[in-house]
Design a protein around this motif. Sequence first.
Motif, PDB file in Angstrom:
ATOM      1  N   GLY A 251       0.895  -0.388  63.712  1.00 18.81           N
ATOM      2  CA  GLY A 251       0.008  -0.338  62.555  1.00 18.81           C
ATOM      3  C   GLY A 251      -0.737   0.988  62.468  1.00 18.81           C
ATOM      4  N   GLU A 252      -1.252   1.452  63.626  1.00 17.21           N
ATOM      5  CA  GLU A 252      -2.039   2.679  63.594  1.00 17.21           C
ATOM      6  C   GLU A 252      -1.213   3.891  63.227  1.00 17.21           C
ATOM      7  OE1 GLU A 252      -4.634   0.689  66.963  1.00 17.21           O
ATOM      8  OE2 GLU A 252      -4.017   2.760  67.395  1.00 17.21           O
ATOM      9  N   HIS A 253       0.039   3.847  63.562  1.00 13.72           N
ATOM     10  CA  HIS A 253       0.865   5.024  63.296  1.00 13.72           C
ATOM     11  C   HIS A 253       1.843   4.810  62.174  1.00 13.72           C
ATOM     12  CE1 HIS A 253      -0.605   7.253  66.779  1.00 13.72           C
ATOM     13  NE2 HIS A 253      -0.652   6.077  67.388  1.00 13.72           N
ATOM     14  N   PHE A 254       1.685   3.726  61.435  1.00  9.49           N
ATOM     15  CA  PHE A 254       2.666   3.360  60.411  1.00  9.49           C
ATOM     16  C   PHE A 254       2.918   4.466  59.396  1.00  9.49           C
ATOM     17  CE2 PHE A 254       5.199   0.289  58.254  1.00  9.49           C
ATOM     18  CZ  PHE A 254       5.112   0.618  56.916  1.00  9.49           C
ATOM     19  N   TRP A 255       1.832   4.948  58.784  1.00 10.20           N
ATOM     20  CA  TRP A 255       2.030   5.939  57.724  1.00 10.20           C
ATOM     21  C   TRP A 255       2.573   7.245  58.247  1.00 10.20           C
ATOM     22  CZ3 TRP A 255       2.592   3.851  53.363  1.00 10.20           C
ATOM     23  CH2 TRP A 255       1.890   2.678  53.055  1.00 10.20           C
ATOM     24  N   GLU A 256       2.128   7.574  59.476  1.00 13.20           N
ATOM     25  CA  GLU A 256       2.602   8.805  60.106  1.00 13.20           C
ATOM     26  C   GLU A 256       4.125   8.751  60.264  1.00 13.20           C
ATOM     27  OE1 GLU A 256       0.490   9.113  63.705  1.00 13.20           O
ATOM     28  OE2 GLU A 256       1.598  10.869  64.386  1.00 13.20           O
ATOM     29  N   VAL A 257       4.602   7.636  60.805  1.00 17.29           N
ATOM     30  CA  VAL A 257       6.032   7.489  61.045  1.00 17.29           C
ATOM     31  C   VAL A 257       6.794   7.398  59.725  1.00 17.29           C
ATOM     32  CG1 VAL A 257       7.818   6.008  62.033  1.00 17.29           C
ATOM     33  CG2 VAL A 257       5.716   6.404  63.293  1.00 17.29           C
ATOM     34  N   LEU A 258       6.226   6.669  58.772  1.00 14.19           N
ATOM     35  CA  LEU A 258       6.911   6.532  57.486  1.00 14.19           C
ATOM     36  C   LEU A 258       7.057   7.887  56.798  1.00 14.19           C
ATOM     37  CD1 LEU A 258       8.179   4.765  55.371  1.00 14.19           C
ATOM     38  CD2 LEU A 258       5.923   4.374  54.384  1.00 14.19           C
ATOM     39  N   GLU A 259       5.961   8.661  56.831  1.00 16.02           N
ATOM     40  CA  GLU A 259       6.013   9.985  56.213  1.00 16.02           C
ATOM     41  C   GLU A 259       7.094  10.834  56.881  1.00 16.02           C
ATOM     42  OE1 GLU A 259       2.033  11.639  55.908  1.00 16.02           O
ATOM     43  OE2 GLU A 259       2.981  13.593  55.539  1.00 16.02           O
ATOM     44  N   ALA A 260       7.169  10.744  58.196  1.00 14.56           N
ATOM     45  CA  ALA A 260       8.192  11.498  58.914  1.00 14.56           C
ATOM     46  C   ALA A 260       9.580  10.988  58.559  1.00 14.56           C
ATOM     47  CB  ALA A 260       7.956  11.399  60.414  1.00 14.56           C
ATOM     48  N   PHE A 261       9.715   9.682  58.389  1.00 10.82           N
ATOM     49  CA  PHE A 261      11.012   9.110  58.022  1.00 10.82           C
ATOM     50  C   PHE A 261      11.454   9.626  56.662  1.00 10.82           C
ATOM     51  CE2 PHE A 261      14.527   6.367  58.158  1.00 10.82           C
ATOM     52  CZ  PHE A 261      14.645   5.703  56.952  1.00 10.82           C
ATOM     53  N   LEU A 262      10.490   9.804  55.772  1.00 10.98           N
ATOM     54  CA  LEU A 262      10.843  10.354  54.466  1.00 10.98           C
ATOM     55  C   LEU A 262      11.462  11.736  54.626  1.00 10.98           C
ATOM     56  CD1 LEU A 262       7.797   9.200  52.322  1.00 10.98           C
ATOM     57  CD2 LEU A 262      10.112   8.325  52.295  1.00 10.98           C
ATOM     58  N   GLN A 263      11.022  12.460  55.646  1.00 11.03           N
ATOM     59  CA  GLN A 263      11.642  13.760  55.926  1.00 11.03           C
ATOM     60  C   GLN A 263      13.113  13.581  56.253  1.00 11.03           C
ATOM     61  OE1 GLN A 263      10.269  16.798  55.503  1.00 11.03           O
ATOM     62  NE2 GLN A 263       8.646  15.568  54.627  1.00 11.03           N
ATOM     63  N   ASN A 264      13.431  12.569  57.043  1.00  8.25           N
ATOM     64  CA  ASN A 264      14.839  12.297  57.343  1.00  8.25           C
ATOM     65  C   ASN A 264      15.619  12.077  56.050  1.00  8.25           C
ATOM     66  OD1 ASN A 264      13.307  11.212  59.871  1.00  8.25           O
ATOM     67  ND2 ASN A 264      15.404  11.577  60.535  1.00  8.25           N
TER      68      ASN A 264
ATOM     69  N   ILE B 224      14.816  20.685  67.462  1.00  5.18           N
ATOM     70  CA  ILE B 224      14.297  22.009  67.139  1.00  5.18           C
ATOM     71  C   ILE B 224      12.947  21.888  66.455  1.00  5.18           C
ATOM     72  CG2 ILE B 224      16.461  23.252  67.153  1.00  5.18           C
ATOM     73  CD1 ILE B 224      16.637  22.924  64.180  1.00  5.18           C
ATOM     74  N   ALA B 225      12.232  20.860  66.887  1.00  2.00           N
ATOM     75  CA  ALA B 225      10.822  20.727  66.536  1.00  2.00           C
ATOM     76  C   ALA B 225      10.563  20.556  65.053  1.00  2.00           C
ATOM     77  CB  ALA B 225      10.025  21.912  67.084  1.00  2.00           C
ATOM     78  N   PHE B 226      11.464  19.842  64.359  1.00  6.31           N
ATOM     79  CA  PHE B 226      11.141  19.526  62.973  1.00  6.31           C
ATOM     80  C   PHE B 226      10.555  18.124  62.945  1.00  6.31           C
ATOM     81  CE2 PHE B 226      11.096  19.944  58.580  1.00  6.31           C
ATOM     82  CZ  PHE B 226      11.499  18.757  58.012  1.00  6.31           C
ATOM     83  N   SER B 227       9.428  17.962  62.243  1.00  6.56           N
ATOM     84  CA  SER B 227       8.716  16.694  62.314  1.00  6.56           C
ATOM     85  C   SER B 227       9.349  15.593  61.503  1.00  6.56           C
ATOM     86  CB  SER B 227       7.261  16.883  61.862  1.00  6.56           C
ATOM     87  OG  SER B 227       6.585  17.632  62.815  1.00  6.56           O
ATOM     88  N   GLU B 228      10.506  15.127  62.022  1.00  4.05           N
ATOM     89  CA  GLU B 228      11.069  13.937  61.385  1.00  4.05           C
ATOM     90  C   GLU B 228      10.703  12.724  62.243  1.00  4.05           C
ATOM     91  OE1 GLU B 228      14.150  12.460  63.097  1.00  4.05           O
ATOM     92  OE2 GLU B 228      12.888  13.647  64.463  1.00  4.05           O
TER      93      GLU B 228
ATOM     94  N   VAL C 193       8.207  12.447  65.762  1.00  5.76           N
ATOM     95  CA  VAL C 193       6.874  11.872  65.648  1.00  5.76           C
ATOM     96  C   VAL C 193       6.741  10.657  66.562  1.00  5.76           C
ATOM     97  CG1 VAL C 193       5.365  10.628  64.073  1.00  5.76           C
ATOM     98  CG2 VAL C 193       6.399  12.763  63.365  1.00  5.76           C
ATOM     99  N   SER C 194       7.798   9.856  66.629  1.00  4.85           N
ATOM    100  CA  SER C 194       7.739   8.692  67.518  1.00  4.85           C
ATOM    101  C   SER C 194       7.585   9.113  68.969  1.00  4.85           C
ATOM    102  CB  SER C 194       9.012   7.854  67.381  1.00  4.85           C
ATOM    103  OG  SER C 194       9.224   7.511  66.050  1.00  4.85           O
ATOM    104  N   ARG C 195       8.230  10.210  69.328  1.00  5.07           N
ATOM    105  CA  ARG C 195       8.099  10.694  70.697  1.00  5.07           C
ATOM    106  C   ARG C 195       6.689  11.183  70.963  1.00  5.07           C
ATOM    107  NH1 ARG C 195      13.268  14.375  72.117  1.00  5.07           N
ATOM    108  NH2 ARG C 195      12.471  14.186  74.230  1.00  5.07           N
TER     109      ARG C 195
END
Lengths: 278, 247, 254
Positions: free
Chosen positions: B15-28, B187-191, B195-197
């Motif tokens: 829950g605390e990291h939901f939006w962070e991960v979702l935003e990164a997933f959008l990068q994928n 290569i350090a792209f925030s996908e 972010v999960s790592r």
Amino acid sequence: MRQTRLTALLAVLLLALASVAAVGCGGGSDTSGTSGAGGGEGGGGGEPLTVGSDIPYPPFEQGKPGEYTGFDVELMEAIGEKIGRTPEFQDTSFETIFRDVGQGKFDAAMSAATITEEREKAVDFSNPYYLSEQAVLVKEGSPIKSLKDLEGKTVAAQQGTTGLELAKEELGGSEIRPYPEGPDAINALKAGTVEGVIIDAPVAQHAVEEGGGIEIVEKVATEEDYGIAVAQGETELLEEINKGLEEVEQDGTYTKIFEKWFHAPPPKAVFSATHEAE
Amino acid sequence: MSEFFNQYFDFHVMGEHFWEVLEAFLQNLVIFAVAAALALIWGLALALLRQLPGKKLLPIRFITVAYIDLFRAIPILIIILLISGGVPFLSFIPQSIRIPHWFGKPDPFWYGVAALVIVYGAFTAEVYRAGIEAVPGGQMEAARSLGMNHWQAMRHVIVPQALTLIPAPMLNEMISLLKDTTLISVIAFSEAVLVSREVLSERLNSSAMILTAFFFVIIILPLARVVDRLIARNQGKIARGSHIEVA
Amino acid sequence: MAETMVKLQGICKRFGSLEVLKGVDLEVGRGEVVCILGPSGSGKSTFLRCINLLEPPEDGEIFIEGNDICKGPGSGTGEQSWELNYVRQRVGIVFQQFNLFPHKTALENVTLAQERVLGRSKQEARAKATELLERVGLGDKLDQYPERLSGGQQQRVAIARALAMDPHVMLFDEVTSALDPELVKEVLDTMRELAEEGMTMIVVTHEIGFAREVADRVVFMDAGVIVEEGPPSQVLENPQQERTKQFLGLVLDR
């Protein structure tokens, strides 16, 4: 006709691979650390002590399996001699290292790791064996002269490190790139894809000495003490390690190892640094 | 056992990291969209080059086949690392291309896209080829006999038919591509995986990674079902004696 | 004697080590209908396909309307040594397997090459296509896709498609062999009308009846050579060669 050509090719490839493996394995190394091999020269005989570490991270740990070396490695071997254990270093990823120790995958972790509250939730730390700070690395001749100058620029750090945390805290407007390994971040700086790297000072110093046209422009004192981590509750092991460390500091071995890797005498404060495990 | 759930299914962490991960997933998804579009075009180009007729054009066919063989064989991770580790040092390439910051996306994004397009171009080319070769030979004969040249025949007769044969295998390639966008984390792209790592090392908990896996699953599972249904429908068509469809 | 439309001399064709055509000569005059008969493996289809260069011959000469369509010695074998465009625009062909474009309607099948190869406008092509399709009796099927048409109907569309290019010669490669028996007649009727209108036709077929009634000349091929040729009354009723007699015996006494 094509069938036999393919088989022939595969056979030759397999043969080639097998011979390369045979030659390469001559050193008799294995990373799965059962008795014998593992880390550098075995210390004082006795029961093995598995030590997780994120290798490479020069000058603290570096080298090939079976031939690991570095400040951490040599210091641990010296401690091992004092307490009758043989350290076996095993390469692992830094971001899971504390969890791994906490769950018994390794007996200890020694990886230029800063003692932090967050980490203490999973492990217990020894007395500090190294006092560090972060350094800001840039390319020689860069207009960037301080941490603040990196605001708004591209900055690299290693995943899971306090250097990364510092970058995030101080450089809100910058693009921060977390690389899996420290050397990757430094390579990115040399390549020119990032403009600065925030990384442990001794590592930065070592990188500068290696060449590649980079320099340290600022050191940020972050009161970072490196400690050796063990699983929570392993009080006996922790006491032993602390005792070993103290002995090594007192009989001059620590100073010798320190000067070998850092080309300077160790700061006095480290000899009296203590840490209360929680 | 509760250890297991804490480590992987800690809903507080999720829950605390939901939006962070979702935003990164959008990068994928963005990487995927760009790489997929380019790979589909590049793959078609490769497939058509491979079909060029005549003895004079043999060198082109040969190079194309060599390219396809090579890049189907080299792991994408290696390609990504080769590009990001080497290209910035090629000083003969102007900086704006060597270290691209196009459309607001940083260089790791473009290195990643480049690697994915190079490799998936090869894979999609093979899918196109299968489709083209599945078109009955009589079609080309009829088109050529009517006076069409090779390109006209390809454009109006062969390729349109080939395209109807390939949705299932092509969709499989696209699914594979979507998953491979995670490789750009090295290569350090925030996908999402990167972010999960980070959450993992911060919270000493893998639940964010499970969340990422979950995002991938809810996107890909329906697509995989579509593939299954496409394949089944094609087989049904053959049974009903309708025209062709072999692929 | 009508002007010579097609003249082939010494045609040789090899597939790998197999010699399929061993020196075949044929001359066809304008408006003539020539039927080629023979057992399978005789090379008759291959010969037909040599005429429009679907199978470029290894050796021999081809003249279309008096013009040598070989690009000259030293240009090697294969497509590029022949005047492909010249031939393909004058010679139409209808295949045994129809080969209609399944993703196009009947009308579109007939207009596609008109627009792309001959550069006719959309309206021109449509008008011509409609006229031809009506002529073959498919005026009401213009917007149907081939999969909805019977075999006989598809073949008639194929004929219209070839005719739309205004060929001077039409080749027919066993065009009724893949059809159900009750559909054969409609196609043969179309071909008969075409012959009556004066089209030069070279027809490879098994339909002896058609050959007898429509052909001006019958050619019997076997094992890569022409064994016998002449008017149908002669070749079919009174064959001179042993092999011809054998073949006809097998075909007719069924």
